[in-house]
Design a protein around this motif. Sequence first.
Motif, short mmCIF file in Angstrom:
data_model
loop_
_atom_site.label_atom_id
_atom_site.label_comp_id
_atom_site.label_asym_id
_atom_site.label_seq_id
_atom_site.Cartn_x
_atom_site.Cartn_y
_atom_site.Cartn_z
N GLU A 138 0.83 -1.21 0.00
CA GLU A 138 0.00 0.00 0.00
C GLU A 138 0.86 1.26 0.00
O GLU A 138 0.60 2.19 -0.75
N ILE A 139 1.89 1.28 0.82
CA ILE A 139 2.77 2.45 0.91
C ILE A 139 3.44 2.73 -0.42
O ILE A 139 3.51 3.88 -0.86
N PHE A 140 3.94 1.68 -1.09
CA PHE A 140 4.69 1.87 -2.32
C PHE A 140 3.85 1.63 -3.58
O PHE A 140 4.38 1.63 -4.70
N ASP A 141 2.55 1.42 -3.40
CA ASP A 141 1.63 1.23 -4.50
C ASP A 141 2.15 0.17 -5.48
O ASP A 141 2.35 0.42 -6.68
N THR A 142 2.41 -1.01 -4.95
CA THR A 142 2.95 -2.10 -5.76
C THR A 142 2.38 -3.42 -5.27
O THR A 142 1.48 -3.46 -4.42
N ASP A 143 2.89 -4.51 -5.77
CA ASP A 143 2.42 -5.84 -5.39
C ASP A 143 3.53 -6.60 -4.65
O ASP A 143 4.70 -6.23 -4.75
N PRO A 144 3.17 -7.65 -3.93
CA PRO A 144 4.17 -8.41 -3.17
C PRO A 144 5.30 -8.97 -4.04
O PRO A 144 6.45 -8.99 -3.62
N ASN A 145 4.98 -9.41 -5.26
CA ASN A 145 6.02 -9.97 -6.12
C ASN A 145 7.10 -8.95 -6.44
O ASN A 145 8.28 -9.30 -6.56
N THR A 146 6.72 -7.71 -6.61
CA THR A 146 7.70 -6.66 -6.88
C THR A 146 8.59 -6.44 -5.67
O THR A 146 9.81 -6.40 -5.79
N ILE A 147 7.99 -6.33 -4.49
CA ILE A 147 8.76 -6.10 -3.27
C ILE A 147 9.70 -7.27 -2.99
O ILE A 147 10.86 -7.07 -2.62
N LEU A 148 9.23 -8.47 -3.19
CA LEU A 148 10.04 -9.66 -2.89
C LEU A 148 11.05 -9.98 -3.98
O LEU A 148 11.85 -10.89 -3.82
N GLY A 149 11.03 -9.24 -5.08
CA GLY A 149 12.01 -9.44 -6.13
C GLY A 149 11.72 -10.62 -7.05
O GLY A 149 12.58 -11.08 -7.78
N TRP A 150 10.49 -11.10 -7.04
CA TRP A 150 10.10 -12.24 -7.86
C TRP A 150 10.37 -11.99 -9.34
O TRP A 150 10.85 -12.86 -10.06
N TYR A 151 10.07 -10.78 -9.80
CA TYR A 151 10.19 -10.49 -11.23
C TYR A 151 11.64 -10.41 -11.70
O TYR A 151 11.90 -10.42 -12.90
N ASP A 152 12.60 -10.37 -10.78
CA ASP A 152 14.01 -10.40 -11.19
C ASP A 152 14.34 -11.69 -11.92
O ASP A 152 15.09 -11.69 -12.89
N GLU A 153 13.80 -12.79 -11.43
CA GLU A 153 14.06 -14.10 -12.03
C GLU A 153 12.90 -14.61 -12.86
O GLU A 153 13.04 -15.57 -13.61
N HIS A 154 11.75 -13.98 -12.71
CA HIS A 154 10.54 -14.41 -13.43
C HIS A 154 9.91 -13.16 -14.05
O HIS A 154 9.08 -12.52 -13.41
N PRO A 155 10.32 -12.82 -15.26
CA PRO A 155 9.82 -11.58 -15.87
C PRO A 155 8.30 -11.48 -15.82
O PRO A 155 7.59 -12.46 -16.00
N HIS A 156 7.86 -10.29 -15.54
CA HIS A 156 6.43 -10.00 -15.43
C HIS A 156 5.78 -10.19 -16.78
O HIS A 156 6.23 -9.65 -17.78
N GLU A 157 4.73 -10.96 -16.82
CA GLU A 157 4.04 -11.24 -18.07
C GLU A 157 3.04 -10.12 -18.35
O GLU A 157 2.13 -9.89 -17.56
N PRO A 158 3.21 -9.40 -19.46
CA PRO A 158 2.26 -8.34 -19.79
C PRO A 158 0.85 -8.89 -19.92
O PRO A 158 0.66 -10.04 -20.35
N ALA A 159 -0.14 -8.09 -19.57
CA ALA A 159 -1.54 -8.53 -19.57
C ALA A 159 -1.96 -9.08 -20.93
O ALA A 159 -2.69 -10.06 -21.00
N GLU A 160 -1.49 -8.48 -22.03
CA GLU A 160 -1.92 -8.95 -23.34
C GLU A 160 -1.36 -10.32 -23.69
O GLU A 160 -1.84 -10.97 -24.60
N GLU A 161 -0.34 -10.80 -22.96
CA GLU A 161 0.22 -12.11 -23.22
C GLU A 161 -0.38 -13.19 -22.33
O GLU A 161 -0.06 -14.36 -22.49
N ARG A 162 -1.24 -12.83 -21.43
CA ARG A 162 -1.87 -13.82 -20.58
C ARG A 162 -2.84 -14.66 -21.40
O ARG A 162 -3.43 -14.20 -22.37
N LEU A 163 -3.00 -15.89 -21.00
CA LEU A 163 -3.89 -16.78 -21.72
C LEU A 163 -5.34 -16.41 -21.50
O LEU A 163 -5.73 -16.04 -20.39
N PRO A 164 -6.17 -16.56 -22.54
CA PRO A 164 -7.61 -16.39 -22.35
C PRO A 164 -8.09 -17.46 -21.37
O PRO A 164 -7.45 -18.52 -21.22
N PRO A 165 -9.21 -17.24 -20.71
CA PRO A 165 -9.68 -18.18 -19.68
C PRO A 165 -9.77 -19.63 -20.14
O PRO A 165 -9.38 -20.54 -19.41
#
Length: 126
Positions: A50-77
């Motif tokens: 909330e303070i940094f207006d971000t998500d837990p994965n960003t704070i924990l550094g998850w995206y360093d090793e697992h690039p963030h998948e852009p919304a348009e590349e997500r699979l349809p349901p």
Amino acid sequence: MKFQLKDLRERCGMTQKELAKVMHKAIGTIQSWEGETSYPNAEALCELCEIFDTDPNTILGWYDEHPHEPAEERLPPEEADLMRNYRACSNQWKHTISMTARAAAGETREEAERTASNENAISKAV
């Protein structure tokens, strides 16, 4: 993974002391989080988000090793559901599903069997 708290805090122009005050924590707690000798619990992590207006994965550094998948590349349901079901299958069913999908896409049975055979050999080697 590298805990991103220090980078986020500095980008916002906050000192450790200011963050500690906002979170009602001791400055030593903030220092231990940034030094990665301890980590915030789930409640504190949510507050940091909330303070940094971000998500837990960003704070924990998850995206360093697992690039963030852009919304348009997500699979349809329906494709996401298909993948979940496929991953829950036994290897035999995965083989059958893979061959069926290849056949439906126009690949010949021989090509599908050769590709599946190569994939099986690779997975057994690993």
